[in-house]
Motif scaffolding. Structure first.
Motif, PDB file in Angstrom:
ATOM      1  N   ASP A 197      -8.777   8.656  12.575  1.00  0.00           N
ATOM      2  CA  ASP A 197      -9.469   7.577  11.848  1.00  0.00           C
ATOM      3  C   ASP A 197     -10.220   8.129  10.643  1.00  0.00           C
ATOM      4  N   THR A 198     -10.613   9.382  10.715  1.00  0.00           N
ATOM      5  CA  THR A 198     -11.387   9.995   9.626  1.00  0.00           C
ATOM      6  C   THR A 198     -10.497  10.538   8.507  1.00  0.00           C
ATOM      7  N   ASP A 199      -9.174  10.532   8.699  1.00  0.00           N
ATOM      8  CA  ASP A 199      -8.268  11.051   7.673  1.00  0.00           C
ATOM      9  C   ASP A 199      -8.163  10.079   6.501  1.00  0.00           C
ATOM     10  N   SER A 200      -8.076  10.639   5.310  1.00  0.00           N
ATOM     11  CA  SER A 200      -7.858   9.805   4.129  1.00  0.00           C
ATOM     12  C   SER A 200      -6.408   9.331   4.109  1.00  0.00           C
ATOM     13  N   GLU A 201      -6.110   8.407   3.210  1.00  0.00           N
ATOM     14  CA  GLU A 201      -4.753   7.892   3.100  1.00  0.00           C
ATOM     15  C   GLU A 201      -3.779   8.998   2.721  1.00  0.00           C
ATOM     16  N   ILE A 202      -4.221   9.914   1.862  1.00  0.00           N
ATOM     17  CA  ILE A 202      -3.365  11.024   1.426  1.00  0.00           C
ATOM     18  C   ILE A 202      -3.048  11.932   2.599  1.00  0.00           C
ATOM     19  N   SER A 227       0.834  -1.203   0.000  1.00  0.00           N
ATOM     20  CA  SER A 227       0.000   0.000   0.000  1.00  0.00           C
ATOM     21  C   SER A 227       0.862   1.242   0.000  1.00  0.00           C
ATOM     22  N   LYS A 228       0.224   2.364  -0.396  1.00  0.00           N
ATOM     23  CA  LYS A 228       0.968   3.632  -0.463  1.00  0.00           C
ATOM     24  C   LYS A 228       1.450   4.062   0.895  1.00  0.00           C
ATOM     25  N   SER A 229       0.641   3.810   1.959  1.00  0.00           N
ATOM     26  CA  SER A 229       1.055   4.215   3.298  1.00  0.00           C
ATOM     27  C   SER A 229       2.255   3.418   3.769  1.00  0.00           C
ATOM     28  N   LEU A 230       2.317   2.078   3.399  1.00  0.00           N
ATOM     29  CA  LEU A 230       3.474   1.285   3.800  1.00  0.00           C
ATOM     30  C   LEU A 230       4.704   1.703   3.032  1.00  0.00           C
ATOM     31  N   GLU A 260       2.411  24.314  11.454  1.00  0.00           N
ATOM     32  CA  GLU A 260       1.129  23.781  11.919  1.00  0.00           C
ATOM     33  C   GLU A 260       0.289  23.416  10.701  1.00  0.00           C
ATOM     34  N   TYR A 261      -0.133  22.171  10.649  1.00  0.00           N
ATOM     35  CA  TYR A 261      -0.948  21.689   9.532  1.00  0.00           C
ATOM     36  C   TYR A 261      -2.349  22.272   9.650  1.00  0.00           C
ATOM     37  N   LYS A 262      -2.812  22.928   8.562  1.00  0.00           N
ATOM     38  CA  LYS A 262      -4.120  23.591   8.593  1.00  0.00           C
ATOM     39  C   LYS A 262      -5.119  22.980   7.614  1.00  0.00           C
ATOM     40  N   GLY A 263      -4.690  21.951   6.875  1.00  0.00           N
ATOM     41  CA  GLY A 263      -5.654  21.278   6.006  1.00  0.00           C
ATOM     42  C   GLY A 263      -5.106  20.971   4.625  1.00  0.00           C
ATOM     43  N   PHE A 264      -5.860  20.113   3.911  1.00  0.00           N
ATOM     44  CA  PHE A 264      -5.502  19.730   2.546  1.00  0.00           C
ATOM     45  C   PHE A 264      -6.754  19.786   1.680  1.00  0.00           C
ATOM     46  N   GLU A 265      -6.676  20.516   0.588  1.00  0.00           N
ATOM     47  CA  GLU A 265      -7.786  20.630  -0.349  1.00  0.00           C
ATOM     48  C   GLU A 265      -7.597  19.586  -1.449  1.00  0.00           C
ATOM     49  N   GLU A 266      -8.382  18.529  -1.404  1.00  0.00           N
ATOM     50  CA  GLU A 266      -8.194  17.411  -2.327  1.00  0.00           C
ATOM     51  C   GLU A 266      -8.518  17.797  -3.770  1.00  0.00           C
ATOM     52  N   ASP A 267      -9.429  18.757  -3.975  1.00  0.00           N
ATOM     53  CA  ASP A 267      -9.785  19.120  -5.346  1.00  0.00           C
ATOM     54  C   ASP A 267      -8.692  19.937  -6.024  1.00  0.00           C
ATOM     55  N   THR A 268      -7.916  20.710  -5.248  1.00  0.00           N
ATOM     56  CA  THR A 268      -6.848  21.538  -5.823  1.00  0.00           C
ATOM     57  C   THR A 268      -5.455  20.997  -5.515  1.00  0.00           C
ATOM     58  N   TYR A 295       6.831  12.631  -2.544  1.00  0.00           N
ATOM     59  CA  TYR A 295       6.307  11.441  -1.885  1.00  0.00           C
ATOM     60  C   TYR A 295       4.798  11.276  -2.055  1.00  0.00           C
ATOM     61  N   VAL A 296       4.086  12.385  -2.244  1.00  0.00           N
ATOM     62  CA  VAL A 296       2.625  12.335  -2.389  1.00  0.00           C
ATOM     63  C   VAL A 296       2.258  13.049  -3.693  1.00  0.00           C
ATOM     64  N   PRO A 297       2.126  12.331  -4.776  1.00  0.00           N
ATOM     65  CA  PRO A 297       1.850  12.955  -6.077  1.00  0.00           C
ATOM     66  C   PRO A 297       0.566  13.786  -6.106  1.00  0.00           C
ATOM     67  N   GLU A 298      -0.364  13.497  -5.207  1.00  0.00           N
ATOM     68  CA  GLU A 298      -1.622  14.259  -5.186  1.00  0.00           C
ATOM     69  C   GLU A 298      -1.414  15.697  -4.733  1.00  0.00           C
ATOM     70  N   VAL A 299      -0.299  15.995  -4.059  1.00  0.00           N
ATOM     71  CA  VAL A 299      -0.009  17.359  -3.609  1.00  0.00           C
ATOM     72  C   VAL A 299       0.501  18.181  -4.787  1.00  0.00           C
ATOM     73  N   GLN A 300      -0.142  19.313  -5.034  1.00  0.00           N
ATOM     74  CA  GLN A 300       0.234  20.197  -6.139  1.00  0.00           C
ATOM     75  C   GLN A 300       1.003  21.429  -5.677  1.00  0.00           C
ATOM     76  N   SER A 301       0.744  21.894  -4.462  1.00  0.00           N
ATOM     77  CA  SER A 301       1.451  23.066  -3.950  1.00  0.00           C
ATOM     78  C   SER A 301       1.233  23.181  -2.446  1.00  0.00           C
ATOM     79  N   VAL A 302       2.046  24.046  -1.818  1.00  0.00           N
ATOM     80  CA  VAL A 302       1.927  24.340  -0.387  1.00  0.00           C
ATOM     81  C   VAL A 302       1.720  25.836  -0.226  1.00  0.00           C
ATOM     82  N   GLU A 303       0.729  26.222   0.553  1.00  0.00           N
ATOM     83  CA  GLU A 303       0.433  27.629   0.784  1.00  0.00           C
ATOM     84  C   GLU A 303       0.500  27.950   2.262  1.00  0.00           C
TER      85      GLU A 303
END
Length: 291
Positions: free
Chosen positions: A181-186, A2-5, A210-218, A250-258
């Motif tokens: 538990d509610t977090d997605s794999e990404i 798996s991607k997490s492993l 401090e992590y403030k969130g991830f927008e999966e659509d962008t 490491y996470v191809p779904e990430v497009q940028s950091v703001e």
């Protein structure tokens, strides 16, 4: 696998504090650090146990006198990429692994130490790390003037064994990168990378994220910079050339950091932009404007 492993096999343990190669986070030599030796004697109280460093000795079968030992404490300072912030290392634990930031006296009411430090003229911000305290100053003050008083306050607090926070408040571990538990794999992979690879390197420079969130659509990861990283001229380089590149690798779904800014920071940036525009207009021959 798996991607997490797979990502776990690429991540080194959190104890490997220098594994992250962020562009602006250069490895410092001890030549840029200063070590201040402060010695005091414990004469604050009298009793059978007169505090640490004081012993009672028997003479002729009784209490014949008091032998007072000198107690020394070493406080090391380290520069940070932000010239307005200095990292103080008392040599003892500060928090239980979490971090806490205080930018005004109201927010510092829960911590007597933060309240005292913010009471020093010229000190504008206090940041508690696991084993360090970062102090930020106004640009019009010099560290040579501020350091003696900061040293004295830190020495008195940590040598007394006083609590960092008032009763009812705590210095718990950071919760922003705790995988739920509610977090997605990404999101789980992003949090794990931030906790094990990014946070240790950032804290080496007297700050934190401090992590403030991830927008999966962008594909945008939102982070807040704290401590010496707040207002640092190299913070944008840290985000783009360091954190963003690693997360995207490491996470191809990430497009940028703001970066997420506080309301006070937004106001300050807006006022700075107005000032720049006014100066540019004056430079081109316009009439000076005053506010």
């Amino acid at each position: 696998m798996s991607k997490s492993l797979a990502i776990k096999s690429l991540i080194t343990p959190s104890s490997s504090r220098t594994s992250l190669k962020l562009a602006p986070l250069a490895i410092r030599s001890f030549a840029s650090s200063s070590r201040c030796r402060i010695a005091t004697s414990s004469a604050a109280s009298v009793g059978i146990r007169l505090g640490r460093g004081v012993e009672l000795r028997k003479k002729d079968g009784g209490l014949g006198g008091i032998r007072q030992q000198r107690r020394t404490m070493f406080i090391q300072t380290e520069t940070t990429p932000n010239e307005a912030s200095l990292k103080f290392i008392p040599g003892v634990p500060v928090t239980n692994g979490g971090t806490h930031e205080f930018l005004d006296l109201r927010s510092a009411l829960s911590s007597p130490l933060a309240t005292r430090l913010l009471g020093v003229d010229g000190v504008t911000g206090i940041f508690f790390g696991p084993d360090f305290v970062t102090c930020s100053k106004d640009d019009s003050y010099n560290w040579s003037i501020l350091k003696p008083e900061i040293f004295a306050i830190l020495m008195e607090h940590f040598s007394s064994g006083a609590s960092l926070f008032k009763e009812g408040h705590s210095a718990d571990q950071a919760e922003d990168t705790k995988i739920l538990d509610t977090d997605s794999e990404i999101v789980g992979m992003i949090k794990e990378l931030l906790e094990t690879r990014v946070r240790p390197a950032i804290q080496e420079d007297g700050g934190d994220i401090e992590y403030k969130g991830f927008e999966e659509d962008t594909g945008i990861v939102k982070l807040k910079l704290k401590g010496s990283c707040r207002g640092c001229s190299s913070s944008s380089v840290t985000l783009k050339n360091g954190i963003e590149r690693m997360l995207m690798h490491y996470v191809p779904e990430v497009q940028s950091v703001e970066q997420v800014l506080d309301e006070e920071e937004l106001i300050a940036l807006e006022e700075f932009s107005k000032l720049e525009a006014r100066l540019e207009k004056e430079k081109k021959g316009g009439k000076p404007e005053y506010v």
